[in-house]
Design a protein around this motif. Structure first.
Motif, PDB file in Angstrom:
ATOM      1  N   ASN A 173       1.051  -1.536  -0.403  1.00 32.18           N
ATOM      2  CA  ASN A 173      -0.283  -0.136   0.101  1.00 32.18           C
ATOM      3  C   ASN A 173       0.726   0.944  -0.018  1.00 32.18           C
ATOM      4  OD1 ASN A 173      -2.816  -1.566   0.122  1.00 32.18           O
ATOM      5  ND2 ASN A 173      -2.439  -1.698   2.542  1.00 32.18           N
ATOM      6  N   GLU A 174       1.786   1.243  -0.302  1.00 35.28           N
ATOM      7  CA  GLU A 174       2.551   2.059  -0.551  1.00 35.28           C
ATOM      8  C   GLU A 174       2.830   2.331  -1.732  1.00 35.28           C
ATOM      9  OE1 GLU A 174       7.735   3.280  -0.384  1.00 35.28           O
ATOM     10  OE2 GLU A 174       6.853   1.584   0.911  1.00 35.28           O
ATOM     11  N   PRO A 175       2.817   4.079  -2.703  1.00 39.05           N
ATOM     12  CA  PRO A 175       2.646   3.791  -3.932  1.00 39.05           C
ATOM     13  C   PRO A 175       3.928   4.928  -4.448  1.00 39.05           C
ATOM     14  CG  PRO A 175       1.873   6.280  -2.140  1.00 39.05           C
ATOM     15  CD  PRO A 175       2.256   4.861  -1.481  1.00 39.05           C
ATOM     16  N   VAL A 176       4.709   4.105  -5.308  1.00 36.70           N
ATOM     17  CA  VAL A 176       5.482   4.060  -5.676  1.00 36.70           C
ATOM     18  C   VAL A 176       5.502   5.221  -7.288  1.00 36.70           C
ATOM     19  CG1 VAL A 176       6.937   2.945  -7.295  1.00 36.70           C
ATOM     20  CG2 VAL A 176       6.244   1.650  -5.691  1.00 36.70           C
ATOM     21  N   GLN A 177       5.957   6.365  -7.685  1.00 36.18           N
ATOM     22  CA  GLN A 177       4.864   7.234  -8.884  1.00 36.18           C
ATOM     23  C   GLN A 177       6.822   7.089  -9.351  1.00 36.18           C
ATOM     24  OE1 GLN A 177       4.036  11.035  -6.742  1.00 36.18           O
ATOM     25  NE2 GLN A 177       1.941   9.750  -5.995  1.00 36.18           N
ATOM     26  N   PHE A 178       6.107   7.480 -10.778  1.00 36.09           N
ATOM     27  CA  PHE A 178       7.649   7.490 -11.531  1.00 36.09           C
ATOM     28  C   PHE A 178       6.935   8.452 -13.157  1.00 36.09           C
ATOM     29  CE2 PHE A 178       5.202   3.331 -11.494  1.00 36.09           C
ATOM     30  CZ  PHE A 178       4.866   3.533 -13.233  1.00 36.09           C
ATOM     31  N   ARG A 181       7.999  10.981 -23.083  1.00 33.73           N
ATOM     32  CA  ARG A 181       8.362  11.866 -23.843  1.00 33.73           C
ATOM     33  C   ARG A 181       7.756  13.240 -23.435  1.00 33.73           C
ATOM     34  NH1 ARG A 181       6.278  14.935 -28.256  1.00 33.73           N
ATOM     35  NH2 ARG A 181       5.908  13.189 -28.448  1.00 33.73           N
ATOM     36  N   ASN A 182       6.199  13.639 -22.315  1.00 31.65           N
ATOM     37  CA  ASN A 182       5.940  14.520 -21.396  1.00 31.65           C
ATOM     38  C   ASN A 182       5.655  13.940 -20.482  1.00 31.65           C
ATOM     39  OD1 ASN A 182       4.894  15.816 -23.925  1.00 31.65           O
ATOM     40  ND2 ASN A 182       3.259  14.133 -24.164  1.00 31.65           N
ATOM     41  N   ARG A 183       6.509  13.160 -19.274  1.00 27.57           N
ATOM     42  CA  ARG A 183       7.197  12.850 -18.427  1.00 27.57           C
ATOM     43  C   ARG A 183       5.757  12.822 -17.224  1.00 27.57           C
ATOM     44  NH1 ARG A 183      10.981  10.852 -18.431  1.00 27.57           N
ATOM     45  NH2 ARG A 183      11.322  10.550 -16.847  1.00 27.57           N
ATOM     46  N   ILE A 184       4.904  12.089 -18.115  1.00 26.21           N
ATOM     47  CA  ILE A 184       3.056  11.666 -17.234  1.00 26.21           C
ATOM     48  C   ILE A 184       3.422  10.481 -15.902  1.00 26.21           C
ATOM     49  CG2 ILE A 184       1.046  10.800 -17.393  1.00 26.21           C
ATOM     50  CD1 ILE A 184       1.938  11.475 -20.704  1.00 26.21           C
ATOM     51  N   ARG A 185       3.300  11.422 -14.861  1.00 23.87           N
ATOM     52  CA  ARG A 185       3.156  10.303 -13.702  1.00 23.87           C
ATOM     53  C   ARG A 185       2.473   9.667 -13.430  1.00 23.87           C
ATOM     54  NH1 ARG A 185       5.540  11.751  -9.956  1.00 23.87           N
ATOM     55  NH2 ARG A 185       5.479  14.757 -10.285  1.00 23.87           N
ATOM     56  N   TYR A 186       2.854   8.383 -13.837  1.00 23.48           N
ATOM     57  CA  TYR A 186       2.378   7.029 -12.926  1.00 23.48           C
ATOM     58  C   TYR A 186       2.274   6.991 -11.397  1.00 23.48           C
ATOM     59  CZ  TYR A 186       1.612   5.384 -18.172  1.00 23.48           C
ATOM     60  OH  TYR A 186       1.107   5.605 -18.968  1.00 23.48           O
ATOM     61  N   GLU A 187       1.253   5.766 -11.453  1.00 19.42           N
ATOM     62  CA  GLU A 187       1.680   5.142 -10.127  1.00 19.42           C
ATOM     63  C   GLU A 187       1.717   3.978  -9.442  1.00 19.42           C
ATOM     64  OE1 GLU A 187       0.668   7.639  -6.185  1.00 19.42           O
ATOM     65  OE2 GLU A 187      -1.639   6.563  -6.571  1.00 19.42           O
ATOM     66  N   TYR A 237      -2.350  -3.080  -8.532  1.00 19.86           N
ATOM     67  CA  TYR A 237      -2.878  -1.538  -9.430  1.00 19.86           C
ATOM     68  C   TYR A 237      -1.789  -0.562 -10.063  1.00 19.86           C
ATOM     69  CZ  TYR A 237      -3.915   1.976  -6.040  1.00 19.86           C
ATOM     70  OH  TYR A 237      -3.750   2.763  -4.909  1.00 19.86           O
ATOM     71  N   LEU A 238      -2.151  -0.217 -11.236  1.00 19.99           N
ATOM     72  CA  LEU A 238      -1.418   1.112 -11.954  1.00 19.99           C
ATOM     73  C   LEU A 238      -2.127   1.987 -12.134  1.00 19.99           C
ATOM     74  CD1 LEU A 238       1.149   2.175 -13.315  1.00 19.99           C
ATOM     75  CD2 LEU A 238       0.009   1.184 -15.550  1.00 19.99           C
ATOM     76  N   ALA A 239      -2.331   2.887 -11.593  1.00 19.39           N
ATOM     77  CA  ALA A 239      -2.520   4.308 -12.132  1.00 19.39           C
ATOM     78  C   ALA A 239      -1.651   5.292 -12.993  1.00 19.39           C
ATOM     79  CB  ALA A 239      -2.950   5.147 -10.834  1.00 19.39           C
ATOM     80  N   VAL A 240      -2.921   5.191 -13.893  1.00 16.92           N
ATOM     81  CA  VAL A 240      -2.675   6.325 -15.049  1.00 16.92           C
ATOM     82  C   VAL A 240      -3.435   7.492 -15.234  1.00 16.92           C
ATOM     83  CG1 VAL A 240      -1.782   6.237 -17.684  1.00 16.92           C
ATOM     84  CG2 VAL A 240      -1.587   4.355 -16.424  1.00 16.92           C
TER      85      VAL A 240
END
Length: 143
Positions: free
Chosen positions: A96-101, A105-111, A125-128
């Motif tokens: 339950n610890e979110p990992v963001q990256f 090219r537009n540097r969109i934040r995924y989690e 899960y992956l959040a986009v």
């Protein structure tokens, strides 16, 4: 009076930190029903997945994830994130610890959030962001 003023400001700061913590906690789903509630907000797309085993690639949307190690008793795991021809290795993560990256090219934040860990398996899960053009500009998406 200076001491009372400082105590008052400290208490106010502690209350603000607690509020921020509660807000961040509410943005992370720990189970399917909480994930359904996040989906209803409509800000992001959520993709649930289960790793097929250790050292096996799991493709989720446009990234690949590899579970490298698990510790069921401590609720910890290690994984690699493969995106945009680069590899990000994350170690000693807790469920339950979110990992963001950032992706693309537009540097969109995924989690990525891993909700459960077993001996050789894990899932989460992956959040986009739904509107990738707006999210790359740093503009919050309005409903």
């Amino acid at each position: 009076s200076d001491l009372e003023n400082t105590k008052s400001r400290l208490q106010s700061a502690q209350n603000q930190l607690a509020s921020v913590g509660e807000t961040l906690e509410a943005a992370i789903a720990k189970n399917s029903s909480e994930l359904a509630q996040l989906r209803l907000k409509g800000e992001r797309n959520y993709y649930e997945f289960t790793f097929p085993g250790k050292k096996k690639i799991q493709k989720v949307e446009d990234i690949r994830l590899i579970l490298t190690d698990t510790d069921r008793k401590k609720g910890k795991y290690n994984m690699k994130i493969l995106a945009d021809d680069s590899e990000i290795e994350k170690k000693n993560l807790v469920i339950n610890e979110p990992v963001q990256f950032l992706v693309g090219r537009n540097r969109i934040r995924y989690e990525v959030v891993i909700n459960w860990v077993e001996k050789d398996k894990a899932g989460g899960y992956l959040a986009v962001p739904k509107d990738k053009a707006l999210s790359s500009l740093g503009v919050p998406v309005k409903q």
